[in-house]
Design an enzyme around this catalytic site. Structure first.
Site, mmCIF file in Angstrom:
data_model
loop_
_atom_site.group_PDB
_atom_site.id
_atom_site.type_symbol
_atom_site.label_atom_id
_atom_site.label_comp_id
_atom_site.label_asym_id
_atom_site.label_seq_id
_atom_site.Cartn_x
_atom_site.Cartn_y
_atom_site.Cartn_z
ATOM 1 N N GLY A 134 -2.197 -1.741 7.379
ATOM 2 C CA GLY A 134 -1.132 -2.734 7.397
ATOM 3 C C GLY A 134 0.095 -2.302 8.186
ATOM 4 N N LYS A 135 -0.127 -1.641 9.330
ATOM 5 C CA LYS A 135 1.006 -1.172 10.141
ATOM 6 C C LYS A 135 1.801 -2.344 10.713
ATOM 7 C CE LYS A 135 -1.921 1.402 12.494
ATOM 8 N NZ LYS A 135 -3.092 1.405 11.592
ATOM 9 N N ARG A 177 0.854 -1.183 0.000
ATOM 10 C CA ARG A 177 0.000 0.000 0.000
ATOM 11 C C ARG A 177 0.887 1.229 0.000
ATOM 12 N NH1 ARG A 177 -3.872 -2.986 3.810
ATOM 13 N NH2 ARG A 177 -5.640 -3.442 2.449
ATOM 14 N N GLN A 221 3.896 1.917 2.578
ATOM 15 C CA GLN A 221 4.389 0.774 3.354
ATOM 16 C C GLN A 221 5.879 0.511 3.093
ATOM 17 O OE1 GLN A 221 1.522 -2.384 2.401
ATOM 18 N NE2 GLN A 221 0.964 -2.485 4.571
#
Length: 697
Positions: free
Chosen positions: A50-51, A24, A27
């Protein structure tokens, strides 16, 4: 780093078990920064971005370079199971140290020292444990290769979810090698909170922010003043919402009540709160993840970290205290579906509940000074020892000690299970408390503004989080100019909900143990023997609730008389209950300040039951109201020697013991023992209202 990026992309696809997945926006750039020594990075991205993948992939790449293990501080260990599964798919070995696996600490420590663990996950509360810090953290500090602070907004006491133990993270950072990279992540931080995080984690902290808009989420606000109206709305419209979802309530009590109502309507729903055992929570989370349940009715305990990409809806039964908190919860919906709903219901009780949380957020100065004074007088006290000395609840005591223990320098120290004062002249920061309280009040006001806004709801939320990149969503009820879900419900369903609320009897569990040193006059100690113990009792309502609670409140404080309608309601409760053996007489808890209120009610109830009312319990000394007693020791002491019982010839049968309100259960416990000693049969406590406000988690 084209080769490295290609390697990272392959790891991403393996972690997600998706051969066509791509990074993403932002990221890879975050990972690339963190691969450089001494990097400090704060990533603010919406939930589901999506950490966790950023820190797992960074860990894998750093470990491949021979760096030490990653230390992750997270309040969400119980909710990280699916994230850890993704980490394991790329060969990362994760271990956790928490209060439930102390027997494994030594094994995990050995595995870390022998380089057999890649990721150590701990809760911030572990940092308060001396044994953990000295025996595990300090020996390992030189071997840490990467440090992660998950849900970093908890560091900031300016934020909506401040946790005092996060303050200890700054001290841990100072003890770690300066060359390791540090990542902080959050989905809910406005400019004020970001500035505070930067002040604590260092001026070199780089901030990366993404848009907070969730394109698939359609928002709508509906004002339904009474609980009965909201229950009726849920029963009629929940079955038509897509998939499965979450219904958030402000209290545990409401979560349980809403779930029970939905089940009566043949809707598969369960209550979820911090009171559940970890195993129960896991089972419920899995049922929701697998779409085996229509809704979890949850407190904020199901919040940060819960990841279900196809969640179809998030409904709020009451409005939260802040827009930021609301965004954090409603943002759980619509991550990987084309259409999801965020419906905010609100009612008349919302403000009272949120005011309670605001006013109880900080301990009063009096509590702080009382605890410091008693610790100065004693050579160490356990929390139970402090309860004996002070009329403060255990929760109040723990809150004060927690806040004092994270001060630098701290005026208290904990050794083993005992707390000691230190030679620090502590001063309460009145200005900061006033400022924080004002912020909370402002947040509450902005939540009201959100309810009544005529502008795009998604844009309102994003702008509250200082994301000014958001455009009008075109999907919310305001943008479309019409309701997404009908705001109406049938009067028949609303009446059914009223009847439900009036039949949700509350259980009064008997106490089973006397408080040490609490009842010296009566010479009771140890376990309460069965022949002196109350039976399981009942309360008609919760004080002030939408069923009978408001009528009880009116009878006590306005009319000074409990209506015949309440007599009929308790009579109906008894018919549902059918205690065994059925009581042959009625008595009540006496009062010197309102001598007729409860006896009048008990007498009318006895006549309706066609059994005698015998006021054989006498109050022989005036004590302070039980509601002023804040912990079990003080509640029991307050009743010592307060009552006596006059035997009468028909008392051998079972008896209803009536009171208007029950909270600690000590009044029922003491009078039951006196009745049994005087020769009564089994004692069934019966109250008009249960006086308890369940907390939010």
């Amino acid at each position: 780093m084209p080769d490295l990026q290609a390697t990272a992309l392959q790891l991403l696809r393996t972690a997600l078990d998706n051969p066509v997945a791509n990074f993403r926006d932002g990221q890879w750039e975050a990972i690339e920064h963190l691969l450089n020594p001494s990097t400090r990075l704060l990533v603010v991205q919406r939930t589901g971005w999506g950490k966790s993948l950023v820190y797992f992939l960074t860990t894998r790449l750093l470990r491949d370079r021979g760096m030490g293990a990653t230390l992750i501080i997270s309040p969400l260990l119980a909710l990280m199971r699916n994230q850890i599964s993704a980490a394991e798919r790329i060969g990362l070995r994760a271990g956790t140290i928490n209060s439930s696996n102390q027997s494994e600490w030594e094994i995990i420590q050995k595995q870390l020292l022998s380089d057999q663990i890649d990721i150590l996950l701990i809760s911030p509360e572990r940092l308060a444990n001396d044994e953990f810090r000295e025996q595990i953290l300090l020996p390992l500090s030189a071997r840490i290769g990467f440090f992660v602070v998950d849900e970093a907004h908890c560091i900031s006491d300016w934020g909506h979810d401040f946790r005092p133990d996060y303050r200890r993270i700054v001290r841990i950072l100072q003890a770690l090698p300066p060359t390791i990279s540090v990542l902080a992540t959050t989905a809910t931080a406005n400019d004020r909170v970001i500035n505070d995080i930067c002040a604590q984690l260092g001026t070199k902290l780089r901030v990366v922010r993404g848009t907070l808009t969730r394109q698939s989420l359609s928002l709508q606000n509906i004002y339904l003043p009474s609980q009965a109206e909201r229950l009726a709305w849920l029963a009629e419209h929940l079955p038509n919402l897509p998939g499965s979802g979450i219904i958030y309530t402000l209290t545990i009590r409401d979560a349980e009540q809403v779930a029970e109502w939905l089940r009566t309507q043949k809707i598969d729903a369960e209550a979820y709160s911090g009171q559940l055992e970890p195993e129960q929570r896991i089972v419920l989370e899995e049922r929701l993840l697998n779409n085996e349940i229509k809704a979890l009715v949850a407190t904020s305990a199901l919040g940060m970290g819960f990841d279900k990409p196809d969640l179809g809806f998030v409904i709020h039964y009451q409005r939260p205290g802040s827009v930021v908190h609301y965004y954090q919860q409603v943002g759980r919906a619509g991550r990987a579906v084309s259409q999801a709903y965020g419906i905010l219901l609100s009612g008349d009780e919302d403000e009272e509940i949120t005011n309670y949380f605001i006013e109880s957020a900080f301990p009063p100065e009096r509590h702080v000074l009382e605890i410091l004074a008693v610790l100065n007088q004693e050579d160490g006290l356990s929390i139970a020892g402090i309860e004996e000395k002070l009329n403060l609840s255990r929760g109040q005591i723990e809150k004060v000690l927690k806040l004092l223990s994270v001060e630098e320098p701290s005026p208290v120290a904990k050794i083993g299970s005992r707390w000691y004062s230190t030679p620090i002249n502590y001063q309460v920061n009145h200005a900061k408390i006033a400022q924080l309280t004002a912020i909370r009040k402002h947040e509450q006001a902005r939540m009201l503004d959100y309810l009544n806004t005529n502008s795009c709801l998604m844009m309102f939320l994003a702008q509250e989080l200082d994301d000014n990149t958001t455009k009008e969503c075109g999907r919310c009820a305001v943008c479309l100019g019409k309701a997404l879900i009908p705001e109406t419900y049938s009067s028949a369903k609303a009446q059914e909900a009223v009847l439900f609320l009036r039949r949700t009897d509350q259980i009064i569990e008997p106490r089973k143990q006397w408080i040490t040193g609490g009842l010296l006059t009566y010479a009771w100690r140890g376990n309460i023997p069965q022949n002196l113990r109350a039976e399981t009792g009942r309360a008609l309502s919760i004080w002030g609730d939408a069923g009978w609670g408001n009528l009880v409140k009116q009878g006590k404080y306005q009319d000074n008389y409990f209506s015949d309608e309440l007599v009929d309601a308790v009579y109906d409760l008894i018919q549902r209950w059918q205690p065994n053996p059925f009581p042959t007489w009625v008595t009540c808890v006496p009062s010197l300040t309102r001598p007729e209120l409860v006896p009048s009610f008990a007498d009318r109830l006895a006549r309706k039951l066609n059994i005698p009312f015998v006021p054989c319990v006498k109050k022989i000394k005036q004590n302070r109201p039980q509601k002023e007693m804040k912990n079990s020791t003080q509640q029991a002491k307050n009743l010592d020697g307060a009552f006596t019982v006059s035997p009468w010839r028909g008392m051998a049968g079972s008896v209803f013991l009536i009171d208007d309100m029950v909270d600690s259960r000590w009044t029922f416990t003491v009078i039951t023992a006196l009745l049994r000693q005087a020769g009564s049969g089994k004692v069934f406590p019966l109250a008009l209202a249960l006086n308890s406000l369940s907390q939010g988690e």
